[in-house]
Scaffold this motif. Sequence first.
Motif, short mmCIF file in Angstrom:
data_model
loop_
_atom_site.label_atom_id
_atom_site.label_comp_id
_atom_site.label_asym_id
_atom_site.label_seq_id
_atom_site.Cartn_x
_atom_site.Cartn_y
_atom_site.Cartn_z
N TYR A 21 1.74 -1.64 6.58
CA TYR A 21 1.95 -2.74 5.89
C TYR A 21 1.16 -3.11 4.75
CZ TYR A 21 2.05 -8.02 5.45
OH TYR A 21 2.29 -9.19 5.09
N VAL A 22 -0.07 -2.63 4.67
CA VAL A 22 -0.86 -2.52 3.35
C VAL A 22 -0.40 -1.75 2.20
CG1 VAL A 22 -3.07 -1.91 2.26
CG2 VAL A 22 -3.04 -3.36 4.33
N PHE A 23 0.01 -0.66 2.64
CA PHE A 23 0.83 0.30 1.55
C PHE A 23 2.05 -0.27 1.12
CE2 PHE A 23 -2.30 3.51 3.00
CZ PHE A 23 -2.79 3.94 1.87
N ALA A 24 2.78 -0.95 1.87
CA ALA A 24 3.92 -1.53 1.47
C ALA A 24 3.99 -2.61 0.64
CB ALA A 24 4.84 -2.08 2.75
N LEU A 25 2.58 -3.27 0.93
CA LEU A 25 2.30 -4.33 -0.39
C LEU A 25 1.86 -4.05 -1.37
CD1 LEU A 25 0.47 -6.79 2.27
CD2 LEU A 25 2.72 -7.26 1.24
N VAL A 26 1.14 -2.71 -1.45
CA VAL A 26 0.65 -2.31 -2.72
C VAL A 26 1.55 -1.60 -3.39
CG1 VAL A 26 -1.29 -0.56 -3.66
CG2 VAL A 26 -1.97 -2.16 -1.88
N PHE A 27 2.34 -0.62 -2.79
CA PHE A 27 3.19 -0.05 -3.66
C PHE A 27 4.57 -0.69 -3.33
CE2 PHE A 27 -0.09 2.99 -2.55
CZ PHE A 27 -0.57 3.32 -3.50
N LYS A 28 5.68 -0.05 -4.12
CA LYS A 28 7.04 -0.68 -4.16
C LYS A 28 7.82 0.32 -3.35
CE LYS A 28 10.56 -2.16 -7.14
NZ LYS A 28 11.36 -2.15 -8.49
N PRO A 29 8.03 -0.05 -1.75
CA PRO A 29 8.70 0.90 -1.10
C PRO A 29 10.23 0.59 -1.42
CG PRO A 29 8.04 -1.15 0.06
CD PRO A 29 7.55 -0.97 -1.32
N ARG A 30 10.90 1.78 -1.13
CA ARG A 30 12.61 1.77 -1.43
C ARG A 30 12.90 2.92 -0.68
NH1 ARG A 30 10.12 4.02 -5.79
NH2 ARG A 30 11.01 5.90 -6.53
N THR A 31 14.28 2.91 -0.29
CA THR A 31 14.88 3.67 0.45
C THR A 31 15.19 4.94 -0.66
OG1 THR A 31 17.12 2.89 0.07
CG2 THR A 31 15.90 2.01 2.01
N LYS A 32 15.43 6.30 -0.03
CA LYS A 32 15.68 7.19 -0.60
C LYS A 32 17.12 7.22 -1.23
CE LYS A 32 12.32 10.72 1.09
NZ LYS A 32 12.33 12.05 1.74
N GLN A 33 17.35 8.17 -2.19
CA GLN A 33 18.86 7.94 -2.59
C GLN A 33 19.35 9.44 -2.81
OE1 GLN A 33 19.65 5.93 -6.17
NE2 GLN A 33 18.32 4.03 -5.46
N ALA A 39 -5.94 1.93 18.86
CA ALA A 39 -6.52 1.85 17.81
C ALA A 39 -5.65 2.86 16.75
CB ALA A 39 -7.93 2.75 17.85
N GLY A 40 -5.23 3.88 17.22
CA GLY A 40 -4.47 4.72 16.29
C GLY A 40 -3.02 3.86 15.90
N ILE A 41 -2.50 3.38 16.98
CA ILE A 41 -1.17 2.66 16.77
C ILE A 41 -1.31 1.28 15.83
CG2 ILE A 41 0.57 1.20 17.88
CD1 ILE A 41 0.37 3.16 20.09
N ALA A 42 -2.63 0.80 16.23
CA ALA A 42 -2.85 -0.64 15.30
C ALA A 42 -3.06 -0.15 13.79
CB ALA A 42 -4.02 -1.33 15.88
N ALA A 43 -3.65 0.84 13.54
CA ALA A 43 -4.10 1.36 12.20
C ALA A 43 -2.95 1.78 11.58
CB ALA A 43 -5.17 2.67 12.30
N ALA A 44 -1.98 2.53 12.18
CA ALA A 44 -0.80 3.01 11.54
C ALA A 44 -0.10 1.76 11.10
CB ALA A 44 -0.05 3.51 12.44
N VAL A 45 0.10 0.57 11.95
CA VAL A 45 0.96 -0.60 11.51
C VAL A 45 0.20 -1.29 10.34
CG1 VAL A 45 1.54 -2.98 12.47
CG2 VAL A 45 1.83 -0.85 13.86
N VAL A 46 -1.11 -1.48 10.49
CA VAL A 46 -1.75 -2.18 9.56
C VAL A 46 -1.73 -1.30 7.91
CG1 VAL A 46 -4.28 -3.05 8.74
CG2 VAL A 46 -3.57 -3.29 10.94
#
Length: 122
Positions: A110-122, A100-107
């Motif tokens: 993914y949701v936060f990657a869709l909502v926010f604009k992920p980018r690598t650190k510079q 359950a914890g692993i599945a929650a972390a993946v889900v």
Amino acid sequence: MSSFMQYLWAFLIGGAICAIGQLLISLTRLTPARVLVIFVTAGVVLTGIGFYGKLVTLAGAGATVPLTGFGYSLGKGAIEGAAEDGLLGALTGGIKATAAGIAAAVVFGYVFALVFKPRTKQ
């Protein structure tokens, strides 16, 4: 034990675990990823020798929320799986206990990657 004491122990034990992690990152050349692996492995080992369960009884969420708590869940699941199904249970019990914890972390990742604009650190 009173509610105040439960909160106090959770804060003290959880804070100590986090402080150890911060000291490892700040005072050594260990990367955060290596500290993560050390903490999860320590949780499994301390569960196997019977120490971490006593710490969880004392500190509650202060011991189960940090990364060592994930190791505790893996170890506890493997021990319970081994008691029920032998060697195969030892291999699958930890995964069942933490699924359950692993599945929650993946889900949620993914949701936060869709909502926010992920980018690598510079």
